[in-house]
Every structure is written in C-alpha cells, then in structure tokens.
Scaffold this motif. Structure first.
Motif, mmCIF file in Angstrom:
data_model
loop_
_atom_site.group_PDB
_atom_site.id
_atom_site.type_symbol
_atom_site.label_atom_id
_atom_site.label_comp_id
_atom_site.label_asym_id
_atom_site.label_seq_id
_atom_site.Cartn_x
_atom_site.Cartn_y
_atom_site.Cartn_z
ATOM 1 N N UNK A 294 0.791 -1.375 0.216
ATOM 2 C CA UNK A 294 0.397 -0.389 0.129
ATOM 3 C C UNK A 294 0.654 1.539 0.063
ATOM 4 N N UNK A 295 2.208 1.059 0.868
ATOM 5 C CA UNK A 295 2.839 2.363 0.336
ATOM 6 C C UNK A 295 4.426 1.512 -0.064
ATOM 7 N N UNK A 296 5.055 1.494 -1.222
ATOM 8 C CA UNK A 296 5.757 1.507 -1.661
ATOM 9 C C UNK A 296 7.205 2.336 -1.198
ATOM 10 N N UNK A 297 8.257 2.341 -1.213
ATOM 11 C CA UNK A 297 9.226 3.024 -0.540
ATOM 12 C C UNK A 297 9.479 3.605 0.632
ATOM 13 N N UNK A 298 8.699 2.916 1.839
ATOM 14 C CA UNK A 298 8.300 2.876 3.078
ATOM 15 C C UNK A 298 9.667 2.578 3.578
ATOM 16 N N UNK A 299 10.699 2.962 4.369
ATOM 17 C CA UNK A 299 11.441 2.043 4.951
ATOM 18 C C UNK A 299 11.009 1.768 5.943
ATOM 19 N N UNK A 300 10.786 0.614 7.040
ATOM 20 C CA UNK A 300 10.495 0.071 7.595
ATOM 21 C C UNK A 300 11.559 -0.684 8.390
ATOM 22 N N UNK A 301 11.038 -0.654 9.586
ATOM 23 C CA UNK A 301 11.801 -2.213 10.161
ATOM 24 C C UNK A 301 10.760 -3.251 11.315
ATOM 25 N N UNK A 302 11.308 -3.888 10.832
ATOM 26 C CA UNK A 302 10.434 -5.056 11.888
ATOM 27 C C UNK A 302 11.571 -6.221 12.688
ATOM 28 N N UNK B 144 9.887 -13.447 -0.196
ATOM 29 C CA UNK B 144 8.836 -12.737 -0.237
ATOM 30 C C UNK B 144 9.635 -11.871 -1.960
ATOM 31 N N UNK B 145 10.564 -11.978 -1.116
ATOM 32 C CA UNK B 145 11.187 -10.830 -2.212
ATOM 33 C C UNK B 145 11.612 -10.929 -3.535
ATOM 34 N N UNK B 146 11.781 -12.807 -3.435
ATOM 35 C CA UNK B 146 11.830 -13.671 -5.151
ATOM 36 C C UNK B 146 10.835 -13.425 -5.396
ATOM 37 N N UNK B 147 9.715 -13.384 -4.869
ATOM 38 C CA UNK B 147 8.298 -13.698 -5.082
ATOM 39 C C UNK B 147 7.723 -12.080 -5.358
ATOM 40 N N UNK B 148 8.793 -11.396 -5.100
ATOM 41 C CA UNK B 148 8.103 -10.055 -5.741
ATOM 42 C C UNK B 148 6.826 -9.317 -5.098
ATOM 43 N N UNK B 149 6.994 -9.869 -3.324
ATOM 44 C CA UNK B 149 6.216 -9.509 -2.952
ATOM 45 C C UNK B 149 6.350 -8.362 -1.855
ATOM 46 N N UNK B 150 7.906 -7.881 -1.643
ATOM 47 C CA UNK B 150 8.295 -7.071 -0.718
ATOM 48 C C UNK B 150 9.439 -6.881 -1.659
ATOM 49 N N UNK B 151 10.011 -5.214 -1.025
ATOM 50 C CA UNK B 151 11.662 -4.815 -2.217
ATOM 51 C C UNK B 151 12.632 -4.994 -0.443
ATOM 52 N N UNK B 152 13.588 -5.872 -0.885
ATOM 53 C CA UNK B 152 14.836 -5.994 0.513
ATOM 54 C C UNK B 152 14.765 -4.674 0.719
ATOM 55 N N UNK B 153 14.765 -3.625 -0.126
ATOM 56 C CA UNK B 153 15.967 -2.925 0.543
ATOM 57 C C UNK B 153 15.109 -2.031 1.408
ATOM 58 N N UNK B 154 13.557 -2.289 1.375
ATOM 59 C CA UNK B 154 12.735 -1.560 1.950
ATOM 60 C C UNK B 154 12.375 -1.721 4.022
ATOM 61 N N UNK B 155 12.780 -2.890 3.737
ATOM 62 C CA UNK B 155 12.944 -4.090 5.236
ATOM 63 C C UNK B 155 14.201 -3.893 5.745
ATOM 64 N N UNK B 156 14.334 -3.797 6.879
ATOM 65 C CA UNK B 156 15.516 -4.160 7.930
ATOM 66 C C UNK B 156 14.904 -4.962 9.361
#
Lengths: 264, 161
Positions: free
Chosen positions: A62-70, A83-95
């Motif tokens: 819903x908010x691409x480009x958001x920098x998220x920590x989890x 999930x990133x291999x299946x194009x569900x998340x962009x790995x650089x956005x999540x830490x």
C-alpha cells in the motif's frame, strides 16, 4: 534496542517499526512511528512468533518506498527473502531487528513454542510430532500411509496453516479452487488438501513451524514440509530463504539434470 | 465364489506429440497391451500439474502414468524440463506419505510403439503387485478412517439401548 530504534525513527532513517505492544495482557502487533515515540516503552521483544512478514508485505504494497523496521530473527529474514523472490516485498525497504543482537545475554529468553506430548491414541495410530523425517521414512510403507492418513483426516479445514503462513500470499488459493478442492464442506478431502499445500510449499517453506502451532488438530505439518524442503534440497540443491534464485519449480532451468525413476 | 482378480485403474496423461502418437501407432500396429490404462491426451506433459495427479489419486486411481517426449524433442522445446522436475518431486513426496511408486513418468516418442506397450504392461503389472491404492482401502472406513480394529459396534449399540 529501544534507544536504537528511537534514534532511527527520530532521524527518519526508518519510517516505522513493526513490533508488538502489550494490550490487556496480550502481545498485539503494533506499528511504532515518529508520531508516537513514547509508546516504544511498551515494545515487547519476547512475544511468541507471529507472521509480521505478512503485515510488512501488505504495508509495502500500500505504501511502496516506505522504510520499515520489523522485529524478527533468522526465520523472519528468510521469510522476507522468499517474499522478495516472489516480488512481494522490496528487500531494501525492510530491516530486520533481531533483539538477540542487542542483548545476547538474554538470548533464548524469547517465548518459543513447544510441541505437545502425544497421547496414547496418537502414538498408536498417528505420528509423533517430535519425530524427524528419517524416523518416518524408516516405517514400513503401509504403516506410513495409515499413520499419515490418520493425521490428515483429523483436519477440520480451518485453513489456519495457510492463514498463519508467512510465505503464503496468493490472491487465488488452490486450496479454495472449486475444481480441485471443494470449499464449504467438511470432512476435508484426504489427502489431497494437505498434499496440495505441501506441493505449494516446495521452494517456499522456511520451516518456521507456525503452521503446526496454529493447527488445532495437531497434524505434524512441519514434519511434512521439512520433507518437502529436503526433497527440494536433494533434487534441486535449493535452500528456501537462503538461495536468491527463483525457486526450482517456477523456472525451467538450463538443462535437465534429473533422471527418470525406473518402474522397478 | 471366486474372488475377482484385482484390475487396477490407471490414469495416464499422454502428450499429444509423442506418447499419444505412440499409443496410436501401437493400436494401428495391433499390438496387445493391458486395458487398465485410461489415457487422457494433453498438449504437453508439462501441462500436467501436480494437482491433476493428486486429484487422480483422490478420486481412486491406483496408479498414474505420465508420458512425454524425450528431452530435446519436446514440441514446445522446453516443456518436459518442467515435467520431470514436477514429477520427480511428486514421486518423492508420495513416497514419503506412503503412496510411493504409483506415479511413473516415461519419455516415449511417437515411433516407439513397442516401448509404449512395454511401459504400459510393466506399469500395470507393478500396480497389480502393489494392490489397490491404500487411499481406496482406507477411505472405506471414512469418516473415522478406522485403522486398527474398530470398537465393537454391537456392544456399543447394546449399551445405547
């Protein structure tokens, strides 16, 4: 750890942090952000495992480009990798923030799930969830099928295993495909329901064990998917969540390396 | 009364370009082979999803045979690359839950009528040796899928009244 997250949120290095907050005695997933820094005091780090990865994927869509920590650990990393291999998340956005990195002395303090002791009926007819893949393989074929079918037929078709799964994201699920598996009726069709799910776990399952914990019928799902993972490892040399390639059953491959299995 | 000999139901997926051609040639050449195979013609063996195979077993098939073109001869160039991956994976999975060896994949070109006959004959023999699918046997006891000896029914009824 809280201080570190606070400084990241303040400096804008991280837009939001997904963790758990205690609400009336229960840890509930909560999004901490710059607007509510004070809430960080209530961050729980030893909550039982829950698929925050699914929430991450939803938020990033819903908010691409958001920098998220989890909040997470090694399994979270592997889930996000899948999930990133299946194009569900962009790995650089999540830490992924692993509490163990900040307080190694508290390592292991986190609540872990326990596998329950099997009762006498389960021992006689079913499969002890604590057993390994090899122990099952050692059983005689007839006994094995009987035991698996005993486990599968306990299914109440709650779809809990699919719903809790951090790497299940398809909008249209084969487990609800009218021509394949009838929906809205119990009893569950055995074994097609579980085997279809097992087939879909090939190249995906990261062995987090949440499906088995979610299962109200105590079916040894983790054991089944562990076997799936070991087949994928043996046949295709692919380790889910660690390999960065496309999963083997999604690509054709350069050449055929497998041999046909002879009839006898 | 003599017990009927076990005649297995074998579902076969044959690719249009090779194995189905071989089946056709076997028929035209008047070659004899067991009638237990129910063929379904598919455009490519790669269109056979694991779902189809699982559905076949769920619906009471005793065996499933998949026939495709030899590697390199696929009408769609790379189709059978996927077939062998899927089927080999599924064979291992079925083996693990105890349904092993009831799924077979073979490459048969449209000129290999003899090979077709041989494969069908051998596979049928093998399924006959294995006996009926355990799913058919076990499902007769559904929903409880009673596995060891079921509780004595008469006594239970007597207790109820």
């Amino acid at each position: 750890m809280r201080e570190q997250i606070r400084s990241w949120l303040e400096s804008g290095e991280m837009d939001a942090f997904l963790g758990f907050k205690e609400v009336e005695g229960h840890p509930i997933p909560h999004l901490f952000s710059k607007a509510n820094l004070a809430e960080l005091e209530g961050l729980i780090v030893n909550a039982p495992r829950y698929p925050l990865e699914t929430l991450v994927a939803e938020m990033l869509q819903s908010q691409p480009g958001m920098k998220l920590g989890v909040l997470g650990d090694e399994t979270t990393r592997r889930a996000l990798n899948v999930l990133s291999i299946w194009n569900q998340v962009s790995p650089e956005s999540v830490r992924v923030i692993d509490p163990d990195q900040f307080a190694p002395e508290e390592k292991g303090a986190r609540k872990v799930f326990r596998v329950s002791e099997p009762g006498p009926v389960k021992l006689e007819r079913g499969i002890d969830n604590r057993l390994g893949v090899d122990a099952i393989q050692a059983l005689d074929g007839d006994d094995r099928v009987r035991r698996w079918m005993y486990e599968f037929q306990k299914c109440i078709k709650c779809y809990g295993c699919r719903n809790i799964c951090p790497v299940c994201f398809c909008k249209e699920c084969s487990l609800e495909h009218q021509d394949l598996i009838s929906t809205g009726t119990v009893l569950t069709e055995v074994p097609i329901f579980h085997l279809v799910r097992a087939v879909h776990m090939a190249g995906r399952c990261i062995d987090c064990g949440m499906c088995e914990q979610a299962c109200p019928a105590d079916i040894p799902l983790r054991l089944l998917y562990r076997k799936v993972n070991s087949i994928v490892m043996e046949l295709f040399d692919y380790e889910n969540g660690l390999s960065s390639d496309q999963p083997p059953l999604s690509v054709l491959g350069e050449k055929v390396v497998l041999e046909l299995k002879p009839i006898h | 009364m003599k017990a009927e000999p076990f005649e297995p139901k074998i579902l076969a997926f044959f690719c249009n370009w090779c194995t189905y051609g071989a089946a056709d040639l076997a028929g035209v050449s008047r070659l004899q082979y067991p009638p237990n195979v129910r063929p379904i013609r598919v455009m490519c063996s790669a269109t056979v999803s694991p779902h189809h195979v699982l559905r076949a077993f769920q619906s009471g098939a005793d065996g499933v045979l998949v026939g495709g073109c030899h590697v390199g001869d696929c009408h769609y160039i790379y189709g059978n690359y996927m077939t062998i991956k899927r089927i080999r994976f599924l064979q291992e999975l079925l083996e693990f839950v105890g349904l092993g060896e009831r799924l077979h994949l073979e490459w048969i070109s449209s000129a290999e009528a003899q090979k077709f006959v041989q494969v069908v004959t051998e596979f049928t023999l093998k399924i006959k040796e294995l006996g009926p699918s355990p799913l058919t046997v076990l499902s007769k006891g559904l929903p409880a899928m009673a596995l060891s000896s079921p509780p004595p029914r008469e006594n239970a009824r007597a207790a109820v009244g």
